[in-house]
Enzyme design. Structure first.
Site, PDB file in Angstrom:
ATOM      1  N   ARG A  78      27.093  37.263  51.449  1.00  0.00           N
ATOM      2  CA  ARG A  78      27.562  38.500  51.328  1.00  0.00           C
ATOM      3  C   ARG A  78      26.712  39.354  50.167  1.00  0.00           C
ATOM      4  O   ARG A  78      26.909  38.936  48.890  1.00  0.00           O
ATOM      5  CB  ARG A  78      29.170  38.565  51.197  1.00  0.00           C
ATOM      6  N   HIS A 122      29.359  49.173  47.223  1.00  0.00           N
ATOM      7  CA  HIS A 122      30.039  48.195  46.056  1.00  0.00           C
ATOM      8  C   HIS A 122      29.891  49.211  44.813  1.00  0.00           C
ATOM      9  O   HIS A 122      29.273  48.767  43.626  1.00  0.00           O
ATOM     10  CB  HIS A 122      29.310  47.082  46.138  1.00  0.00           C
ATOM     11  N   GLU A 167      36.922  46.969  47.391  1.00  0.00           N
ATOM     12  CA  GLU A 167      38.015  47.455  46.598  1.00  0.00           C
ATOM     13  C   GLU A 167      38.226  48.726  46.402  1.00  0.00           C
ATOM     14  O   GLU A 167      37.813  49.270  45.141  1.00  0.00           O
ATOM     15  CB  GLU A 167      37.725  46.514  45.247  1.00  0.00           C
ATOM     16  N   ASN A 307      39.735  39.613  48.163  1.00  0.00           N
ATOM     17  CA  ASN A 307      39.055  39.342  46.814  1.00  0.00           C
ATOM     18  C   ASN A 307      40.294  38.572  45.970  1.00  0.00           C
ATOM     19  O   ASN A 307      41.176  39.500  45.475  1.00  0.00           O
ATOM     20  CB  ASN A 307      38.460  40.448  46.080  1.00  0.00           C
ATOM     21  N   TYR A 309      41.468  36.583  42.546  1.00  0.00           N
ATOM     22  CA  TYR A 309      41.099  35.837  41.342  1.00  0.00           C
ATOM     23  C   TYR A 309      42.485  35.311  40.695  1.00  0.00           C
ATOM     24  O   TYR A 309      42.187  34.304  39.881  1.00  0.00           O
ATOM     25  CB  TYR A 309      40.500  36.711  40.284  1.00  0.00           C
ATOM     26  N   GLU A 367      35.766  37.417  48.017  1.00  0.00           N
ATOM     27  CA  GLU A 367      35.460  37.017  46.573  1.00  0.00           C
ATOM     28  C   GLU A 367      36.683  35.994  46.165  1.00  0.00           C
ATOM     29  O   GLU A 367      37.724  36.228  46.206  1.00  0.00           O
ATOM     30  CB  GLU A 367      35.485  38.155  45.763  1.00  0.00           C
TER      31      GLU A 367
HETATM   32  C1  LIG Z   1      40.669  41.808  39.590  1.00  0.00           C
HETATM   33  O1  LIG Z   1      39.602  41.594  39.958  1.00  0.00           O
HETATM   34  C2  LIG Z   1      39.019  41.881  41.037  1.00  0.00           C
HETATM   35  O2  LIG Z   1      39.405  41.537  42.361  1.00  0.00           O
HETATM   36  C3  LIG Z   1      37.321  41.570  41.090  1.00  0.00           C
HETATM   37  C4  LIG Z   1      36.481  40.839  40.492  1.00  0.00           C
HETATM   38  N1  LIG Z   1      35.337  40.903  40.584  1.00  0.00           N
HETATM   39  C5  LIG Z   1      35.266  42.241  41.654  1.00  0.00           C
HETATM   40  N2  LIG Z   1      36.549  42.587  41.966  1.00  0.00           N
HETATM   41  C6  LIG Z   1      34.044  42.736  42.036  1.00  0.00           C
HETATM   42  O3  LIG Z   1      34.092  42.893  43.221  1.00  0.00           O
HETATM   43  C7  LIG Z   1      32.835  42.218  41.542  1.00  0.00           C
HETATM   44  O4  LIG Z   1      31.796  43.107  41.512  1.00  0.00           O
HETATM   45  C8  LIG Z   1      33.189  41.430  40.189  1.00  0.00           C
HETATM   46  O5  LIG Z   1      31.947  40.977  39.472  1.00  0.00           O
HETATM   47  C9  LIG Z   1      34.104  40.510  40.471  1.00  0.00           C
HETATM   48  C10 LIG Z   1      34.452  39.750  38.871  1.00  0.00           C
HETATM   49  O6  LIG Z   1      35.098  40.556  38.149  1.00  0.00           O
END
Ligand SMILES: CO[C@H](O)c1c[n+]2c([nH]1)[C@H](O)[C@@H](O)[C@H](O)[C@H]2CO
Length: 460
Positions: A78, A122, A167, A307, A309, A367
Site C-alpha cells: 500500500r 495521503h 483518514e 487504521n 493503533y 495500517e
Molecule cells: C491515531 O493514529 C492514526 O490512525 C495514524 C497513525 N498513522 C497514521 N494514522 C497515518 O496514516 C500515517 O501516515 C502515520 O505515519 C501513522 C503513524 O502515526
C-alpha cells in the site's frame, strides 16, 4: 512453523507507506509543492526542522525497495500517489514524468507478484489548490474526482485495490481544528465543512470510478479506536460516547447510514452547518461492487480500510473544548514511543464493531504498527522485540475477529520503512526496515523476519 492462528487461504499480507513520508525529492521532474512541503519548511512546525526533502529517497530507490518487499514475501504493498507529482497545479495538465514514476512502481510490483493498493490522497494536497481554498472550497470534491480519474485511466488495468482518502478525520481535526498537521488551521467553523467536502470527494471519486467501468475495488481508509470510559461514571461514559461519535462515526455513519452522528451538532454547536440531504444521499449512494453482487449496504465504497493503533481511554474534561473529553493513558500500561497504549483487544473490538454497525463490509487493516526506540543493528539485524510482540498480539486479535465472522480480507503493517512521521519528523521509528536518512541504508529488523515467517505460514 505451525501457527496457532491460521488465516484464510487468500488473505492479503502487505505493508504500507505514503508518498511524502518516504519518496523524497518532492519537486523533482516538474512536481508541484504540496501543503506538507510548505508546512515542513515552516520553522517550528516539524520536530528538529525535519522535512520530506530526502526521506527514504524512494523516488530514486524504488526498484531496490520493491526487491526488499519481494524478499519479505509481501502479497501487497500500500502506497500513496503524490497528487502534485501528477498534477503540479492540482488540476489541469498532467505531468507525464510524475505519472510515469507511479506506472514504473506499479509495474515493478506486479513483476514481483506484489499487488498494489494505491491511496489517492495521503494528506499532501497540492499547494496550488490550498491557495484556492483547499478542502474548504466546495469545488474540492470535483478537483479530487478529476485527479482520481487520471490515475484510474492510467492504472486501473493493473491496480486491484484503490483507497480514495487516508483518514479524513486526521485531515480534518489535526489539519483544521487543533492545527497540529498541515495546513495548521484552528477553526471549528472550518472543520465540519472540510470533513463534508472530503466525504463528497470520496463519493465523487467512487462515482467516477464506476462510470469509467472500474473493474476493481475502491474504499476509504479511516482511523478507528474504541473509546472506553476511564471509570464507569456517567460523565466519563458520556464523554466516551461523544469521542466515539467524534472519531469513529463521523465518517462511517454518513457513508453507511446516510447521516452524521447527532452528537456532532452538539459538540460543534453554532459551528455545525446544515448539510444538504442531497449531499448525504450522494455520499451514501448505492453502488454495486463490480466484482459480484450488491454490497446491500447502499454505500459508495467496496471496503473499509481500518487504521488501528490503540484505544482511547476517556475522561470527561469540561476544559477540553469542543469535546469535553480527554484521552488518558492508564498507569503502567505498555506504551509505544508515540505515547499510545498497546491494546490488542481493541483491534478485535473495532473489527466486530464494524461488522455489527455497518453490515459486515469487506475490510482491510490498512495500517497497524508501532513506534519504539529501536536499538542499533547487531550483526546486520535490528533487534526490535517490542515490535515483534506488538505485531504478534495484534495479528492474533485480528484473527479472533475473523473467527467471529468479521469479513477481514487483509493486513498491512505500518510501516515498511522508518520514515517521516509528520510533525514528529524522523524521531519516531515505525518500520520493519530501518532507514536513516543521512546514509539511506536499508537494515532489516527482527520484526521483518517475523512478518516474513507469518506470511510464509499464513498465520501466527
Ligand atoms: C491515531 O493514529 C492514526 O490512525 C495514524 C497513525 N498513522 C497514521 N494514522 C497515518 O496514516 C500515517 O501516515 C502515520 O505515519 C501513522 C503513524 O502515526
Amino acid at each position: 512453523m505451525t501457527s496457532e492462528a491460521a488465516f484464510p487461504a487468500n488473505f492479503l499480507w502487505g505493508a504500507a507507506t505514503s508518498a511524502y513520508q518516504i519518496e523524497g525529492q518532492p519537486l523533482a521532474d516538474g512536481a508541484g509543492p504540496s501543503i506538507w512541503h510548505r508546512f515542513a519548511h515552516t520553522p517550528g512546525r516539524v520536530a528538529n526542522g525535519d522535512t520530506g526533502d530526502l526521506a527514504c529517497d524512494h523516488y530514486r530507490r524504488f526498484e531496490e525497495d520493491v526487491a526488499l518487499m519481494a524478499d519479505l514475501g509481501l502479497g501487497a504493498y500500500r502506497f500513496s500517489v503524490a497528487w502534485g507529482r501528477v498534477l503540479p497545479e492540482g488540476r489541469g495538465s498532467v505531468n507525464a514524468k510524475g505519472l510515469d514514476f507511479y506506472r514504473r512502481l506499479v509495474d515493478a510490483l506486479l513483476e514481483r507478484g506484489i499487488a498494489p493498493m494505491i491511496t489517492l490522497y495521503h494528506w499532501d494536497l497540492p499547494a496550488a489548490l490550498h491557495d484556492r481554498g483547499g478542502w474548504l472550497n466546495p469545488d474540492s470534491p470535483a478537483w479530487f474526482a478529476d485527479y482520481a480519474q487520471v490515475l484510474f485511466r492510467a492504472l486501473d488495468d493493473r491496480v486491484p485495490l484503490w483507497v480514495t482518502i487516508n483518514e479524513p478525520w486526521v485531515v480534518t481535526v489535526p489539519g483544521y481544528l487543533d492545527g497540529e498537521l498541515a495546513p495548521g488551521h484552528r477553526d471549528p467553523f472550518e472543520a465540519p465543512r472540510v470533513a463534508h467536502h472530503l466525504l463528497l470527494a470520496h463519493a465523487e471519486a467512487v462515482a467516477a470510478y464506476r462510470s469509467l467501468g472500474g473493474r476493481h475495488r475502491i474504499g476509504l481508509a479511516v482511523n478507528l479506536e474504541p473509546q472506553h470510559p476511564a471509570s464507569p461514571t456517567p460523565e466519563n461514559q458520556a464523554a466516551a460516547r461523544r469521542r466515539d461519535a467524534f472519531i469513529n462515526r463521523w465518517f462511517l455513519d454518513p457513508l453507511y447510514l446516510g447521516r452524521y452522528p447527532a452528537e456532532l451538532a452538539t459538540i460543534f454547536g453554532a459551528a455545525w452547518p446544515e448539510f444538504a440531504d442531497a449531499d448525504l444521499a450522494r455520499i451514501r449512494s448505492t453502488s454495486d461492487s463490480v466484482l459480484g453482487g450488491s454490497l446491500g449496504t447502499g454505500c459508495a465504497t467496496d471496503f473499509i480500510g481500518v487504521n488501528y493503533y490503540s484505544r482511547g481511554l476517556v475522561r470527561a474534561d469540561p476544559n477540553t473544548q469542543p469535546l469535553g473529553a480527554i484521552r488518558i493513558s492508564p498507569e503502567n500500561a505498555p506504551r509505544t514511543t508515540m505515547g499510545w497504549e498497546v491494546y490488542p483487544p481493541g483491534l478485535t473490538e473495532t473489527l466486530l464493531w464494524i461488522k455489527e454497525h455497518y453490515g459486515n463490509p469487506p475490510t482491510y487493516i490498512t495500517e497497524n504498527g508501532a513506534a519504539f526506540d529501536d536499538p542499533p543493528p547487531a550483526d546486520g539485524l535490528v533487534p526490535d522485540p517490542e515490535r515483534v510482540d506488538y505485531l504478534r498480539a495484534h495479528l492474533r486479535a485480528a484473527h479472533a475477529a475473523l473467527e467471529q465472522g468479521a469479513d477481514l480480507r487483509g493486513y498491512f503493517v505500518w510501516s515498511l520503512f522508518d520514515n517521516f512521521e509528520w510533525a514528529q519528523g524522523y524521531s519516531q521509528r515505525f518500520g520493519l526496515i530501518r532507514v536513516d536518512p543521512p546514509n539511506q541504508a536499508r537494515i532489516l529488523k527482527a520484526s521483518a523476519r517475523f512478518y516474513q515467517n507469518v506470511i510464509r505460514a499464513n498465520g501466527v
